[in-house]
Design an enzyme around this catalytic site. Structure first.
Site, PDB file in Angstrom:
ATOM      1  N   SER A  64      19.354 -52.429  10.844  1.00 36.25           N
ATOM      2  CA  SER A  64      18.361 -52.026  11.650  1.00 36.25           C
ATOM      3  C   SER A  64      17.012 -52.704  11.806  1.00 36.25           C
ATOM      4  CB  SER A  64      17.565 -50.466  11.541  1.00 36.25           C
ATOM      5  OG  SER A  64      18.573 -49.616  11.826  1.00 36.25           O
ATOM      6  N   LYS A  67      16.130 -54.228  14.850  1.00 32.68           N
ATOM      7  CA  LYS A  67      15.470 -53.812  15.898  1.00 32.68           C
ATOM      8  C   LYS A  67      13.972 -54.221  16.021  1.00 32.68           C
ATOM      9  CE  LYS A  67      18.123 -49.607  15.059  1.00 32.68           C
ATOM     10  NZ  LYS A  67      18.574 -48.283  14.365  1.00 32.68           N
ATOM     11  N   TYR A 191      24.448 -53.742  20.608  1.00 30.86           N
ATOM     12  CA  TYR A 191      23.890 -53.093  19.662  1.00 30.86           C
ATOM     13  C   TYR A 191      24.610 -53.089  18.327  1.00 30.86           C
ATOM     14  CZ  TYR A 191      22.138 -49.176  16.564  1.00 30.86           C
ATOM     15  OH  TYR A 191      21.492 -48.416  15.836  1.00 30.86           O
ATOM     16  N   TYR A 243      12.001 -44.470   9.456  1.00 30.21           N
ATOM     17  CA  TYR A 243      12.615 -43.108   9.787  1.00 30.21           C
ATOM     18  C   TYR A 243      11.794 -42.117   9.233  1.00 30.21           C
ATOM     19  CZ  TYR A 243      16.314 -46.197  10.732  1.00 30.21           C
ATOM     20  OH  TYR A 243      17.457 -47.300  11.289  1.00 30.21           O
ATOM     21  N   VAL A 261      20.092 -49.953   6.794  1.00 28.53           N
ATOM     22  CA  VAL A 261      20.911 -49.331   5.896  1.00 28.53           C
ATOM     23  C   VAL A 261      21.984 -50.120   4.933  1.00 28.53           C
ATOM     24  CG1 VAL A 261      21.246 -47.055   7.023  1.00 28.53           C
ATOM     25  CG2 VAL A 261      22.881 -49.041   7.814  1.00 28.53           C
TER      26      VAL A 261
END
Ligand code: GLU
Length: 317
Positions: A64, A67, A191, A243, A261
Site C-alpha cells: 500500500s 498508493k 492495482y 488505516y 502489509v
C-alpha cells in the site's frame, strides 16, 4: 543536532534483538514466505545525506505504500476532480472494509484504503491499456528514486490476483455505483501489480524525498508537484496512512506516514527527511509492529514531528 547515523545504527541494532515481531501477512500467500527476522531502516535528509542500517538494501513488497505514488500521479493527471471519486477523511475501519462503501454510495473514504486506491488506479488507467498505465507508474517510481533497477515482483502480483477476492468485491461494488470507468479486471490487474512493486528501504526513502522537499525532486531540481499538493498529500498520509491505526501512529510518531502489509512504512519529516523502515511482522491494524516502534524512537531522538520541534530525551511508554 543529534547524530543521525548513530541513531539509525543504534535503533536497527536494538530492533534486531527484539522478540516481539508481530505477524507476517498471510492473506497474500507469497508474502507469508518472508522472514519476520528482517529489519531495515534508511533515512535521506534534505541535504542529501543517507543513513541506513540492517536489511536496508533488501527489496520487499511495498504494497500500500505504492498508493502514495499513485495518488500523486492521479492528481497530476486529473487534478482536484479526483476528489469527486474519493473522499479524504480517515476511515476508522480496516483497510479492506466494505461496510462504509454501502452507506456512502460507493465513494471510498480516502485514497489509502483499498477501495480508494482502486478508484485512484482506475483514474490513472483511463485512456490507457493496463500495461501502459502500469509502465507509467513504474517509470514514475524509478524517476523519484533515481533508480532504474526497481521492478515488480510478478509472483506477489500473481499471488494476490489469485486470492484477492475481497478487493474484487470492493471493485465490483464501486463499479455498480459508477465510480470505476474501466473493466474491473483491468483496474484490479494494475492495482495488484503496483502493490507488488519491490523496493528496498534505501530506494523508498529516496523516492519519498519530493514530499519532504515541498514537491521538488532534489536529483533533478525539477518540481514533481506543486508545494501545496505535497502539503496536502502529507496531510492525508498523517490522517489516513495507517488505516484504523492512523491516530495511534500520529500519537506515537507525529509524522505523515504510509504503511503496507509487506511491513514497510514510508514517513515524511517535512523540510527535514524522508524515512523508510521495513519489518514484516504486523500489528492488529496491519501496520509494521517494529517499524512503528523504530520510527517512534528515531523521530523522538531527532526531534522530528509536525507537533513538536525538539528532540525528546528519555523514554516513556
Ligand atoms: N495489495 C494489498 C491489498 O490490497 C495492499 C494492502 C496493504 O498494503 O495495506 O490488500
Amino acid at each position: 543536532m543529534p547524530n543521525l547515523e548513530l541513531a539509525v545504527r543504534e535503533i536497527a541494532g536494538e530492533m534486531r534483538l527484539r522478540t516481539d515481531r508481530g505477524q507476517v501477512a498471510s492473506y497474500i500467500p507469497e508474502l507469508a514466505r518472508v522472514s519476520p527476522q528482517a529489519f531495515g531502516l534508511a533515512v535521506v535528509d534534505v541535504e542529501g545525506n543517507v543513513a541506513a542500517a540492517g536489511d536496508c538494501d533488501a527489496p520487499f513488497s511495498i504494497q500500500s505504500i505504492s498508493k502514495v505514488f499513485t495518488l500523486t500521479l492521479a492528481l497530476g493527471k486529473v487534478g482536484d476532480r479526483l476528489w469527486a471519486r474519493v473522499g479524504r477523511e480517515p476511515s476508522g475501519s480496516p483497510f479492506n472494509s466494505i461496510v462504509q462503501l454501502e452507506n456512502e454510495r460507493g465513494i471510498p473514504r480516502n485514497p489509502f484504503i483499498n477501495a480508494g486506491a482502486i478508484a485512484v488506479t482506475d483514474l490513472i488507467l483511463s485512456g490507457h491499456q493496463p500495461r501502459e498505465a502500469l509502465g507509467e507508474i513504474l517509470r514514475f517510481v524509478r524517476y523519484l528514486a533515481g533508480d532504474q533497477t526497481i521492478t515488480i515482483d510478478d509472483a506477489v502480483a500473481a499471488s494476490e490476483q489469485r486470492t484477492g477476492f475481497r478487493n474484487r468485491a470492493l471493485a465490483n461494488y464501486m463499479k455498480s455505483f459508477g465510480v470505476l470507468d474501466n473493466p474491473v479486471d483491468f483496474t484490479l490487474g494494475v492495482y495488484f501489480h503496483h502493490c507488488a512493486i519491490a523496493m528496498s528501504c534505501r530506494q523508498l526513502a529516496l523516492a519519498g524525498r519530493y514530499l519532504a522537499q515541498f514537491g521538488n525532486n532534489p536529483s533533478t531540481g525539477l518540481p514533481v508537484i506543486q508545494p501545496e499538493r505535497a502539503r496536502r498529500i502529507n496531510a492525508i498520509m498523517l490522517t489516513c496512512g495507517h488505516y484504523d491505526g492512523s491516530g495511534e501512529f500520529a500519537y506515537r510518531v507525529g509524522l505523515p506516514g504510509k504503511s503496507g502489509v509487506g511491513g514497510g512504512i514510508l514517513v515524511i519529516a517535512p523540510g527535514k527527511a524522508s524515512i523508510a523502515v521495513w519489518s514484516p511482522g504486523l500489528d492488529k491494524a496491519g501496520n509494521s509492529h517494529l517499524g512503528r516502534i523504530a520510527l517512534e524512537r528515531l523521530t523522538k531522538r531527532m526531534g522530528w514531528s509536525v507537533f513538536a520541534g525538539q528532540p525528546i530525551i528519555g523514554e516513556r511508554p
